[in-house]
Design a protein around this motif. Structure first.
Motif, PDB file in Angstrom:
ATOM      1  N   THR A  64     -14.289   7.615   1.527  1.00  0.00           N
ATOM      2  CA  THR A  64     -12.804   6.705   1.316  1.00  0.00           C
ATOM      3  C   THR A  64     -12.428   6.071   2.050  1.00  0.00           C
ATOM      4  O   THR A  64     -12.409   5.977   2.748  1.00  0.00           O
ATOM      5  N   LEU A  65     -11.730   5.099   0.832  1.00  0.00           N
ATOM      6  CA  LEU A  65     -11.176   3.598   1.551  1.00  0.00           C
ATOM      7  C   LEU A  65      -9.742   3.765   1.462  1.00  0.00           C
ATOM      8  O   LEU A  65      -9.351   4.931   0.523  1.00  0.00           O
ATOM      9  N   LYS A  66      -8.990   3.730   2.285  1.00  0.00           N
ATOM     10  CA  LYS A  66      -7.664   3.601   2.485  1.00  0.00           C
ATOM     11  C   LYS A  66      -7.330   2.641   2.674  1.00  0.00           C
ATOM     12  O   LYS A  66      -7.522   1.600   2.823  1.00  0.00           O
ATOM     13  N   TYR A  67      -5.886   2.367   1.976  1.00  0.00           N
ATOM     14  CA  TYR A  67      -5.613   1.041   1.182  1.00  0.00           C
ATOM     15  C   TYR A  67      -3.776   1.546   1.559  1.00  0.00           C
ATOM     16  O   TYR A  67      -3.212   3.018   1.579  1.00  0.00           O
ATOM     17  N   LEU A  68      -2.832   0.950   1.855  1.00  0.00           N
ATOM     18  CA  LEU A  68      -1.728  -0.053   2.194  1.00  0.00           C
ATOM     19  C   LEU A  68      -0.685  -0.329   1.514  1.00  0.00           C
ATOM     20  O   LEU A  68      -1.061  -1.045   1.283  1.00  0.00           O
ATOM     21  N   ILE A  69      -0.008   0.766   0.668  1.00  0.00           N
ATOM     22  CA  ILE A  69       0.748  -0.581  -0.283  1.00  0.00           C
ATOM     23  C   ILE A  69       2.508  -0.473  -0.250  1.00  0.00           C
ATOM     24  O   ILE A  69       2.704   0.671   0.006  1.00  0.00           O
ATOM     25  N   VAL A  86     -10.128  -0.220   4.135  1.00  0.00           N
ATOM     26  CA  VAL A  86     -10.219   0.653   5.513  1.00  0.00           C
ATOM     27  C   VAL A  86     -10.985   1.781   5.334  1.00  0.00           C
ATOM     28  O   VAL A  86     -10.741   2.620   4.158  1.00  0.00           O
ATOM     29  N   MET A  87     -11.634   1.780   5.898  1.00  0.00           N
ATOM     30  CA  MET A  87     -12.431   3.836   6.175  1.00  0.00           C
ATOM     31  C   MET A  87     -10.812   4.465   6.622  1.00  0.00           C
ATOM     32  O   MET A  87     -10.444   4.836   7.077  1.00  0.00           O
TER      33      MET A  87
END
Length: 477
Positions: free
Chosen positions: A324-329, A344-345
């Protein structure tokens, strides 16, 4: 229909281009017997298809005058049939090709051959001529009694043509078909109406001039890309819809994403000033968190398990088993996205993600960063002079870490903030289905050599920017 002469030993056939004439046996019994005797075939009896060719008649039968009469009569019959067909009387015959051929052929043979027989006979010439003339007068008079109104036919065809054009226009994906159809714009692009779509086109058009060798118009390029993000259609599907090659669709999507990332994202996704934040702070946070600058959370997007060589390199953390790709929003209290990180991973810690994506640089001393759960970034936020709080939870002085569960009087506040952030994230994903994954391998590699962002990182940012152009459906009341 092909006829063969019935005279013994004669091989003449009625074929296209022949100059021979073929005659039906007379109806008069006496003359019919004389013809049968001339055929010279013992015991033979003619039927409706029996014919005699013109080579077996006396020379008078081939005089130019007789042939000329036959030609004129044939032309008149054909003209009469054509007029009858135009008047719609030939529609039933048009449904069955065999029925259309046989009556016309039969009528023509009867008229021509009876005329020939009457012209070439001597004893009964007067008897045959009158019925033939009456027949001709009746048929031609019937055809001429119903005139063809070509003006009405032309008007009907023009009206039908206009109707077909409008039908095709409604089914097409063009500017005119979207201009007055807000539902169609929303379905294909995610934008609320054509005015917003036209504004986006106006912002991007100057940056699209350098795109050469593209058969699609600028509007089609934008619409194609938005449909790719909005409906997650595959390139082959879009190629069929826009009449382009798959390679053209692929290049168009990548180019348009790069243009929107460099042009639209800085315009629509930005960190507001402190004064602007306080001015528009919702009433529900005014008392409890008047210095709230942003509400943050993380979300993940699955990608294809098999990664290409060089995909997600460097800061993306190749070698991890996570898929999965991880995002901070970051979401402003008003409900718009103000920050989104690169991907990021999924096994990377929240702290590493926050420190490596540039989020902390946005904070000012005294800002409050609100979250619905512990993201393990309290110390990093505190180092910037800001305060990290979990909505509704007790805060340990100076550490920014929560202890225990929220007290009962703040449970409703936690629920409100949590739903607020979740609504914004889910809204972006619902509006642009491509963000639900799985991400295709070509989108996970860096789009440019000088950039650490992959094409999919830019797609996430573009989706957030487009979402901000819509009326917020998740205000924090």
């Amino acid at each position: 229909m092909v006829h063969t002469c019935v005279v013994a030993g004669c091989r003449n056939r009625r074929t296209p281009g022949t100059t021979l004439s073929f005659y039906r046996f007379p109806r008069d019994s006496e003359r019919k017997q004389r013809w049968i005797a001339a055929v010279n075939r013992e015991g033979w009896v003619p039927n409706d298809g029996s014919r005699l060719c013109s080579t077996h008649f006396i020379s008078e039968m081939k005089e130019p005058g007789a042939l000329e009469i036959l030609d004129k009569q044939e032309a008149r019959v054909e003209a009469a049939n054509a007029l009858l067909f135009l008047q719609g009387q030939g529609r039933s015959a048009a449904d069955d090709p065999r029925q259309e051929e046989r009556p016309g052929e039969r009528e023509r043979e009867d008229l021509v051959e009876d005329s020939a027989s009457s012209s070439l006979s001597t004893d009964e010439d007067d008897d045959d001529k009158e019925p033939l003339n009456n027949c001709k007068r009746g048929k031609f008079a019937q055809a001429s009694d119903v005139p063809v109104n070509f003006d009405d036919t032309l008007k009907a065809l023009k009206k039908e043509n206009q109707f077909l054009k409008e039908s095709v226009e409604k089914m097409s994906l063009s500017e005119n078909s979207l201009r007055n159809d807000a539902e169609k714009v929303k379905f294909y692009t995610g934008l609320p109406n054509y005015f917003v779509l036209e504004t986006v086109m106006w912002l991007l058009a100057p940056h699209m001039d350098g795109m050469k060798n593209v058969k699609l118009s600028k509007f089609q390029q934008l619409l194609l890309t938005l449909m790719r993000l909005r409906l997650d259609l595959r390139n082959q599907d879009l190629a069929y819809r826009f009449g382009a090659k798959v390679g053209t669709v692929t290049r168009t999507v990548h180019r348009m994403v790069n243009i929107m990332s460099s042009t639209l994202v800085p315009t629509a996704v930005f960190w507001p000033s402190r004064a602007e934040l306080r001015k528009n702070l919702p009433a529900s946070l005014r008392a409890s968190h008047p210095d709230c600058a942003v509400i943050i959370d993380c979300f993940t997007v699955p990608f294809e398990e098999e990664q290409p060589q060089g995909g997600l390199s460097g800061p993306h953390g190749v070698g991890s088993s996570c898929n999965t790709l991880k995002y901070l929003i970051g979401v402003a209290p008003q409900g718009v996205v103000t920050f989104v990180s690169r991907g990021v991973m999924g096994n990377v810690s929240d702290k590493s993600l926050a420190e490596g994506c540039g989020f902390l640089c946005k904070l000012l001393p005294g800002d409050v960063v609100l979250a619905t759960r512990n993201l393990d970034i309290g110390e990093s936020v505190a180092a910037r002079g800001a305060l990290f709080k979990i909505a509704g939870a007790c805060q340990e002085e100076g550490c920014g870490r929560s202890e225990g569960s929220p007290p009962p009087d703040t449970a409703s506040e936690t629920t409100s903030v949590q739903r607020h952030v979740e609504r914004v994230i889910s809204m972006v994903k619902r509006r642009y289905a491509m963000l639900t994954g799985p991400v295709e391998s070509p989108f996970t590699s860096a789009s440019e050599r000088t950039s650490t962002l992959s094409t999919f990182d830019k797609i996430v940012q573009v989706a957030c920017a487009l979402n901000n152009l819509c009326i917020s459906a998740a205000p924090l009341e």
